[in-house]
Scaffold this motif. Structure first.
Motif, mmCIF file in Angstrom:
data_model
loop_
_atom_site.group_PDB
_atom_site.id
_atom_site.type_symbol
_atom_site.label_atom_id
_atom_site.label_comp_id
_atom_site.label_asym_id
_atom_site.label_seq_id
_atom_site.Cartn_x
_atom_site.Cartn_y
_atom_site.Cartn_z
ATOM 1 N N ILE A 12 0.835 -1.204 0.000
ATOM 2 C CA ILE A 12 0.000 0.000 0.000
ATOM 3 C C ILE A 12 0.871 1.256 0.000
ATOM 4 O O ILE A 12 0.545 2.242 -0.666
ATOM 5 N N VAL A 15 1.867 1.787 -3.552
ATOM 6 C CA VAL A 15 0.746 2.323 -4.330
ATOM 7 C C VAL A 15 0.558 3.811 -4.030
ATOM 8 O O VAL A 15 0.410 4.629 -4.947
ATOM 9 N N ASN A 45 -7.219 -4.904 5.145
ATOM 10 C CA ASN A 45 -7.747 -3.875 4.262
ATOM 11 C C ASN A 45 -6.875 -2.630 4.295
ATOM 12 O O ASN A 45 -6.034 -2.464 5.178
ATOM 13 N N LEU A 75 -10.052 4.548 -2.684
ATOM 14 C CA LEU A 75 -9.605 3.277 -3.229
ATOM 15 C C LEU A 75 -9.481 2.342 -2.038
ATOM 16 O O LEU A 75 -8.884 2.698 -1.015
ATOM 17 N N TRP A 77 -8.418 -1.588 -0.801
ATOM 18 C CA TRP A 77 -7.821 -2.895 -1.085
ATOM 19 C C TRP A 77 -8.183 -3.816 0.062
ATOM 20 O O TRP A 77 -8.083 -3.425 1.225
ATOM 21 N N TRP A 94 -9.479 -4.992 -5.373
ATOM 22 C CA TRP A 94 -9.501 -3.532 -5.300
ATOM 23 C C TRP A 94 -10.914 -3.047 -5.573
ATOM 24 O O TRP A 94 -11.608 -3.580 -6.445
ATOM 25 N N TYR A 116 -3.360 -8.017 -6.847
ATOM 26 C CA TYR A 116 -2.022 -7.535 -6.491
ATOM 27 C C TYR A 116 -1.497 -6.677 -7.638
ATOM 28 O O TYR A 116 -0.391 -6.862 -8.129
ATOM 29 N N VAL A 122 -2.614 0.601 -10.707
ATOM 30 C CA VAL A 122 -3.575 1.288 -9.838
ATOM 31 C C VAL A 122 -3.665 2.763 -10.230
ATOM 32 O O VAL A 122 -4.760 3.329 -10.291
#
Length: 176
Positions: A12, A15, A45, A75, A77, A94, A116, A122
């Protein structure tokens, strides 16, 4: 992020760094967590709150009427341990949802990326949501995006490592 390290924290973080590098504004309302439902079903999460209209720091009465995303976009995950009692299948997914004035969100919609997904994938998908090329789903269609372009991008180069870490966490959390 939480006070303890979770298996998906590095993913994360990667991202969020990619979104920021791409010029997509994030708010300070971003976190990772682990949760459970009904005391038996566990999941990981992460929520990343985007501010594509630049309105996050404005009072509600100051938000321009023409703002495309007046209250922001999230967003989400998630990584699920099992498909029990109607829950999602084991593994990652997602989602995205538009935020409402009261802080709640619209019905979450599946983001068309791998569970993933690479951070670049993303970013590309987020851009398509922001410009409304990918439309939001709703309760009556199971949260499926209005999008015919298929899965966007590829998987993260560290997906195998992340899978192993999430699986180990899931086993530890669900073993009595």
């Amino acid at each position: 992020m939480t006070d303890r390290t979770l298996p998906h924290d590095p993913y994360i973080t990667a991202v969020c760094e990619a979104l920021t590098a791409a010029g997509i504004d994030l708010t300070d309302h971003c976190w990772t967590d682990d949760s459970e439902t009904r005391g038996t079903y566990c999941y990981l999460n992460a929520v990343t709150t985007l501010d594509p209209s630049g309105t996050h720091d404005l009072d509600h009465d100051e938000v321009p009427a023409e703002a495309a995303w007046p209250h922001g976009l999230i967003l989400v995950w998630e990584w699920h341990t099992d498909a029990e009692q109607g829950e999602p299948e084991r593994g990652p997914l997602w989602l995205f949802a538009e935020l409402k004035n009261d802080g709640s969100n619209e019905y979450p919609t599946a983001l068309p990326v791998h569970g993933y997904a690479s951070p670049a994938a993303v970013v590309e998908a987020a851009r398509k949501v922001i410009d409304r090329s990918i439309g939001a789903g709703h309760f009556f269609n199971g949260g499926q995006a209005t999008w015919t372009g298929g899965i966007i991008g590829d998987s993260w180069e560290r997906a195998g490592e992340l899978t192993a870490a999430c699986d180990a966490w899931g086993t530890a959390e669900t073993t009595p």
